[in-house]
Design an enzyme around this catalytic site. Structure first.
Site: not given
Length: 235
Positions: A94, A212, A214
């Site tokens: 990002c 994302h 994560e």
């Protein structure tokens, strides 16, 4: 580095800039996969045992001037470019993807979404190249569901350079429908050719992506499609 049981342990430096807000999330996600991770302030040096680097999401320097542009000139980024050139894996997520492009780690640029609005939602992406550290856990054409949260996620690049990227199989992911069909409706930000991630100038050990991974890694809170991407540090 060797762990106590003699297994090679991977140490990943997660670079914290002023305005980063996904750095701790990234550390937690990596550690949940058994990958040692350490927060490193952007004015400090990389630890000597660094085996990988994450440029995390957030709003470095408040996205002033251009998202990622100011962070690209942080003191540590010279080191990041040097070790990337030498073969150290680097993943920009990002805002980290924006920093990566602004630092010339990867080609192209991320600019204002076609909607001119902040987009925060789950999207589908199709694995375009399964022969990279970040995608070896998947099959080419496999569909992942990943979250996005950005206002400047539209990937732009000159047509000739994009054609070269595609010819060299350096497009990592494309936005798509849940069945893998690439459509304008499935493209959340207007990225050229629906590109959601690309590999780097130094090799496929360097990559950036706008979604994302994560945020979809911890098994106790939801989907885990991001695990295979972060496991690229162990490839």
């Amino acid at each position: 580095m060797l762990s106590a049981c003699g297994v090679v342990a991977v140490t990943v430096a997660v670079i914290r800039f002023g305005g980063s807000n996904c750095d701790r999330d990234t550390v937690q996600a990596l550690e949940s996969l058994g990958i040692d991770a350490e927060l490193i302030w952007h004015e400090d040096s990389l630890p000597g045992d660094t085996d990988g680097i994450v440029l995390p999401g957030g709003f470095s320097y408040g996205d002033y001037l251009r998202a990622g542009a100011m962070a690209a000139h942080s003191p540590i980024m010279d080191e990041v470019r040097d070790v990337a050139e030498a073969g150290t894996p680097v993943l920009g997520i990002c805002n980290g993807a924006q920093v990566g492009c602004e630092s010339s780690l990867t080609p192209g640029a991320f600019t204002t979404n076609e909607s001119a609005r902040f987009q925060c939602e789950h999207v589908h992406v199709r694995v375009e190249n399964a022969d990279t550290p970040w995608t070896r856990q998947f099959e080419a054409g496999e569909i992942l569901e990943l979250p996005i949260a950005h206002g400047e996620g539209r990937f732009e690049i000159e047509d000739e350079r994009l054609a070269a990227l595609e010819a060299d199989d350096r497009v990592l992911f494309r936005y798509c429908e849940s069945d893998g069909t690439v459509t304008p409706e499935a493209n959340p930000n207007g990225s050229k050719h629906s590109v959601a991630g690309v590999t780097g100038e130094a090799g496929d050990h360097v990559a950036v992506l706008m979604p994302h991974p994560e945020r979809v890694t911890l098994e106790d809170i939801g989907p885990t499609d991001g695990q295979g991407i972060l496991e690229g540090f162990e490839a």
